[in-house]
Write a protein that holds these residues in place. Structure first.
Motif, PDB file in Angstrom:
ATOM      1  N   ASN A 278       0.819  -1.209   0.000  1.00 32.98           N
ATOM      2  CA  ASN A 278       0.000   0.000   0.000  1.00 32.98           C
ATOM      3  C   ASN A 278       0.858   1.267   0.000  1.00 32.98           C
ATOM      4  N   PHE A 279       2.054   1.210   0.561  1.00 37.42           N
ATOM      5  CA  PHE A 279       2.909   2.383   0.694  1.00 37.42           C
ATOM      6  C   PHE A 279       3.920   2.520  -0.443  1.00 37.42           C
ATOM      7  N   TRP A 280       3.863   1.605  -1.423  1.00 33.41           N
ATOM      8  CA  TRP A 280       4.783   1.649  -2.556  1.00 33.41           C
ATOM      9  C   TRP A 280       4.373   2.786  -3.471  1.00 33.41           C
TER      10      TRP A 280
ATOM     11  N   PHE B  39       1.117   0.063  10.158  1.00 36.71           N
ATOM     12  CA  PHE B  39       2.075   0.766  10.993  1.00 36.71           C
ATOM     13  C   PHE B  39       2.156   2.247  10.695  1.00 36.71           C
ATOM     14  N   ALA B  40       2.079   2.630   9.444  1.00 39.19           N
ATOM     15  CA  ALA B  40       2.303   4.029   9.099  1.00 39.19           C
ATOM     16  C   ALA B  40       1.351   4.917   9.879  1.00 39.19           C
TER      17      ALA B  40
ATOM     18  N   THR C  29      23.889  -9.465   9.110  1.00 41.91           N
ATOM     19  CA  THR C  29      23.857  -9.062   7.702  1.00 41.91           C
ATOM     20  C   THR C  29      22.520  -8.414   7.394  1.00 41.91           C
ATOM     21  N   SER C  30      22.440  -7.657   6.314  1.00 48.07           N
ATOM     22  CA  SER C  30      21.172  -7.036   5.927  1.00 48.07           C
ATOM     23  C   SER C  30      20.131  -8.085   5.550  1.00 48.07           C
ATOM     24  N   SER C  31      20.576  -9.251   5.064  1.00 45.86           N
ATOM     25  CA  SER C  31      19.630 -10.297   4.683  1.00 45.86           C
ATOM     26  C   SER C  31      18.960 -10.946   5.889  1.00 45.86           C
ATOM     27  N   ALA C  32      19.414 -10.626   7.089  1.00 48.91           N
ATOM     28  CA  ALA C  32      18.802 -11.166   8.310  1.00 48.91           C
ATOM     29  C   ALA C  32      17.701 -10.257   8.840  1.00 48.91           C
ATOM     30  N   THR C  33      17.312  -9.263   8.055  1.00 46.78           N
ATOM     31  CA  THR C  33      16.287  -8.315   8.494  1.00 46.78           C
ATOM     32  C   THR C  33      15.064  -8.395   7.592  1.00 46.78           C
ATOM     33  N   CYS C  34      13.940  -7.897   8.104  1.00 49.63           N
ATOM     34  CA  CYS C  34      12.723  -7.843   7.303  1.00 49.63           C
ATOM     35  C   CYS C  34      11.903  -6.623   7.708  1.00 49.63           C
ATOM     36  N   CYS C  35      11.121  -6.121   6.775  1.00 51.68           N
ATOM     37  CA  CYS C  35      10.304  -4.933   7.000  1.00 51.68           C
ATOM     38  C   CYS C  35       8.894  -5.357   7.405  1.00 51.68           C
ATOM     39  N   HIS C  36       8.416  -4.865   8.546  1.00 51.85           N
ATOM     40  CA  HIS C  36       7.072  -5.201   9.013  1.00 51.85           C
ATOM     41  C   HIS C  36       6.056  -4.136   8.663  1.00 51.85           C
ATOM     42  N   THR C  37       6.440  -3.125   7.899  1.00 52.62           N
ATOM     43  CA  THR C  37       5.535  -2.053   7.531  1.00 52.62           C
ATOM     44  C   THR C  37       4.591  -2.480   6.424  1.00 52.62           C
ATOM     45  N   PHE C  38       4.938  -3.516   5.684  1.00 50.51           N
ATOM     46  CA  PHE C  38       4.153  -3.956   4.529  1.00 50.51           C
ATOM     47  C   PHE C  38       2.669  -4.067   4.825  1.00 50.51           C
TER      48      PHE C  38
ATOM     49  N   ILE D 166       8.501   3.344   9.377  1.00 50.41           N
ATOM     50  CA  ILE D 166       8.845   2.023   8.858  1.00 50.41           C
ATOM     51  C   ILE D 166       9.341   1.160  10.009  1.00 50.41           C
ATOM     52  N   MET D 167       8.792  -0.034  10.124  1.00 49.11           N
ATOM     53  CA  MET D 167       9.188  -0.974  11.174  1.00 49.11           C
ATOM     54  C   MET D 167      10.032  -2.073  10.551  1.00 49.11           C
ATOM     55  N   ILE D 168      11.272  -2.216  11.009  1.00 45.77           N
ATOM     56  CA  ILE D 168      12.174  -3.260  10.523  1.00 45.77           C
ATOM     57  C   ILE D 168      12.622  -4.084  11.719  1.00 45.77           C
ATOM     58  N   ASP D 169      12.628  -5.387  11.555  1.00 47.26           N
ATOM     59  CA  ASP D 169      13.006  -6.299  12.635  1.00 47.26           C
ATOM     60  C   ASP D 169      13.928  -7.356  12.055  1.00 47.26           C
ATOM     61  N   ILE D 170      14.475  -8.206  12.897  1.00 47.41           N
ATOM     62  CA  ILE D 170      15.280  -9.319  12.406  1.00 47.41           C
ATOM     63  C   ILE D 170      14.356 -10.477  12.039  1.00 47.41           C
TER      64      ILE D 170
END
Length: 72
Positions: free
Chosen positions: A16-18, A45-46, A60-69, A29-33
């Motif tokens: 929705n936020f794209w 979240f927004a 590493t950056s690949s160990a993270t994910c965005c929860h804002t989706f 933006i909520m980012i977590d591992i």
């Protein structure tokens, strides 16, 4: 310190936020591992306060994910 929002680009076009040019238009933006990826978090979240007081370490950056989706 600037009050401007940071520029965040995303490739998940069904969020929705794209926005135009892959820019994220979320207010926050909520980012977590990934370890917490299965946690039940609020769907929107927004504009809301994030319910996350824990602190984690990502190797590493690949160990993270965005929860804002939020799907369109």
């Amino acid at each position: 310190m600037s009050q401007d929002k940071p520029i965040v680009k995303c490739s998940v076009s069904n969020c929705n936020f794209w926005g135009e040019n892959n820019f994220c238009h979320a207010d926050a933006i909520m980012i977590d591992i990934d370890q917490h990826a299965t946690r039940r978090l609020h769907e929107e979240f927004a504009g809301e306060t994030f319910d996350s007081d824990h602190h984690d370490h990502a190797r590493t950056s690949s160990a993270t994910c965005c929860h804002t989706f939020k799907p369109k």
